[in-house]
Motif scaffolding. Structure first.
Motif, PDB file in Angstrom:
ATOM      1  N   VAL B  46       0.842  -1.196   0.000  1.00  0.00           N
ATOM      2  CA  VAL B  46       0.000   0.000   0.000  1.00  0.00           C
ATOM      3  C   VAL B  46       0.877   1.246   0.000  1.00  0.00           C
ATOM      4  O   VAL B  46       1.853   1.326   0.749  1.00  0.00           O
ATOM      5  N   VAL B  47       0.519   2.200  -0.861  1.00  0.00           N
ATOM      6  CA  VAL B  47       1.122   3.525  -0.828  1.00  0.00           C
ATOM      7  C   VAL B  47       0.068   4.477  -0.274  1.00  0.00           C
ATOM      8  O   VAL B  47      -1.029   4.587  -0.841  1.00  0.00           O
ATOM      9  N   SER B  48       0.394   5.124   0.865  1.00  0.00           N
ATOM     10  CA  SER B  48      -0.580   6.013   1.471  1.00  0.00           C
ATOM     11  C   SER B  48       0.116   6.940   2.456  1.00  0.00           C
ATOM     12  O   SER B  48       1.357   6.990   2.498  1.00  0.00           O
ATOM     13  N   ILE B  49      -0.679   7.652   3.224  1.00  0.00           N
ATOM     14  CA  ILE B  49      -0.118   8.584   4.193  1.00  0.00           C
ATOM     15  C   ILE B  49      -1.020   8.640   5.415  1.00  0.00           C
ATOM     16  O   ILE B  49      -2.246   8.628   5.285  1.00  0.00           O
ATOM     17  N   VAL B  50      -0.418   8.657   6.612  1.00  0.00           N
ATOM     18  CA  VAL B  50      -1.195   8.809   7.842  1.00  0.00           C
ATOM     19  C   VAL B  50      -0.491   9.803   8.753  1.00  0.00           C
ATOM     20  O   VAL B  50       0.652  10.198   8.498  1.00  0.00           O
ATOM     21  N   GLY B  51      -1.170  10.194   9.817  1.00  0.00           N
ATOM     22  CA  GLY B  51      -0.570  11.106  10.780  1.00  0.00           C
ATOM     23  C   GLY B  51       0.026  10.350  11.958  1.00  0.00           C
ATOM     24  O   GLY B  51      -0.067   9.110  12.038  1.00  0.00           O
ATOM     25  N   GLU B  52       0.607  11.113  12.856  1.00  0.00           N
ATOM     26  CA  GLU B  52       1.235  10.496  14.034  1.00  0.00           C
ATOM     27  C   GLU B  52       0.180   9.896  14.970  1.00  0.00           C
ATOM     28  O   GLU B  52       0.486   9.061  15.827  1.00  0.00           O
TER      29      GLU B  52
END
Lengths: 307, 307
Positions: B46-52
């Motif tokens: 998976v290519v994605s982005i999340v926060g801390e």
């Protein structure tokens, strides 16, 4: 050869769709059912009522399709049932512009002597008391199919329930199934309706196909995706006529055979909507019907092993 | 073993249905796609982005399902994309209550080196420019599947068209297909969309099933009629994940095999809706999946000869 008795309206319709409008043309549930069932080699008869204004040419059309019309009463001085409606742009919904019951308001159906022993009976959409009267006149049918609609649920629910109790198959649309059962899930709705009497429940979803329920068994037939739907009038009746016509022709009322009957009904309905009124159903030939049956097969059958 | 690269959101959802509501739970298109594709023995990432703020346990869940998350960027001090919505009683429509883009607003996707040569690429629903950036980073995929929605048609149509031009398969729902093509008939809509680039068009109709188009060929898979739909969130993504997961696993992108892929996608989606969020998809076993595949077969396959 199986006998099929059909009760329902033979009528005038005036239709408006986004593609055009008609004057008074031939319509009525029994007309569509009869023309659809006429695609099978069976002995069918219609019980209905018309007024003196009903053209001979329309009656001739039914006769030419080998439909016995001895049970179609012609009321001297009377006027034929008339419905007019306008479809919305999506063709899924319509407004009724006018309904003239005319001779239908005093209809006392009389089943011709030769058809009291019909093995197959199609109770087309009309007043439940008329449907009950027909049931009382027939002897020992092998299969009775009921079509009805929300109007009778709203206005004559108790009478309708008496009919539902006595039939083998009920065909209604998804919203009506929800109304009749009080269940949103069609699986639950079908189960509740089965408890009301019918062994089989057919739920029609228009362009989204049709479901056949019996106990825990479910079969689904899609509607054929069409480039154009011209006029949906009569599609449900044509479906029902193809369904019972096929069952009568094969004289086999098993669940397995009902799957084919559902496909046949969907197939014939796919022709019905291509022209105004009954126009398309008057010009069907076996080759066209078979070609489209092959399309249905391609649409849903898969051969690969995926488990 | 085929490689499947998935780009899409990994997110928090808060969901209200007529049956209850959740706090922030695991959601996002890539999450559902990944969990669904995890039912096949393939190598997916998976290519994605999340926060801390994104819990390690959620990332662990993905890893436990053999999903490579090297391409999931964790933004220090950032907040994860959040969506909340409320479904109407019929579960077919919903209102978005809140959308917080958070880290997603500056997302520059980075495809991990090991997956630049992925044969299968799933562009989950997000900004077309992100989808384009992923397409620019991959080498020579065998099949690219695009999922998108009306939001991008309304707001970034020109960018979206550039993506559509470059993919092999597009999956969208019926209303979106109509919007994108300007055609009401799904047959005509699919043809117009094919002219925009994709060789295959998959039109999702929710509880009414899904259609696969390629030129004049059409295949239809129903949705399984369910007693209860609990939460439709993620059903479309689960469908897409099952579809491309099956294709990647079989490494066969023929129309014939896509029929099975559509059935597989529908099958997995039928599980997804049984519980809130991803809950049901975390506890699937092969036996359950296979039993339901047999139900699908019974639902549409007929053996009798009807022509």
């Amino acid at each position: 050869m199986s006998k099929l008795l059909i009760v329902g309206t033979v009528a005038f319709d005036a239709i408006e769709t986004p593609f055009g409008k008609t004057d008074k043309i031939l319509g009525g549930a029994a007309t569509y059912i009869g023309l659809s069932a006429a695609n099978f080699n069976i002995d069918s008869a219609v019980v209905s009522i018309v007024g003196e204004d009903f053209p001979d040419s329309y009656l001739e059309l039914l006769k030419k399709n080998n439909i016995n019309i001895d049970g179609v009463e012609i009321v001297k001085g009377g006027k034929t049932f008339f419905w007019s409606g306008r479809y919305h742009n999506d063709l899924n919904t319509r407004d009724t512009l006018e309904t003239q019951l005319n001779v239908l308001s005093d209809f006392q159906p009389l089943v011709p002597k030769d058809y009291k022993n019909a093995e197959y009976v199609m109770l087309g959409n009309l007043h439940p008391l008329v449907q009950l009267s027909v049931l009382d006149q027939i002897e020992d049918p092998k299969l009775v199919v009921l079509d009805t609609m929300n109007f009778w649920m709203d206005n004559t629910l108790e009478d309708l329930k008496k009919v539902i109790e006595r039939v083998d198959v009920i065909t209604i649309n998804d919203e009506e199934a929800r109304q009749l059962s009080g269940e949103h899930s069609l699986v639950k709705a079908a189960r509740k309706i089965e408890e009301m009497g019918p062994k089989y429940v057919v739920i029609k979803k228009g362009e989204h196909g049709a479901l056949l329920f019996r106990g825990d068994q479910i079969f689904f037939a899609p509607a054929l995706p069409l480039e154009e739907v011209f006029d949906p009038t009569g599609a449900g009746d044509t479906f029902a006529g193809g369904f019972i016509g096929y069952l009568a022709y094969t004289n086999d009322v098993t669940f397995e055979n009902m799957k084919s009957a559902i496909i046949y009904g969907s197939n014939l309905a796919s022709f019905c909507v291509e022209k105004f009124g009954t126009e398309r159903m008057q010009k069907l030939d076996r080759k066209q019907v078979n070609e489209r049956l092959a399309e249905f097969r391609k649409l849903t059958q898969y051969q690969t092993h995926i488990d």
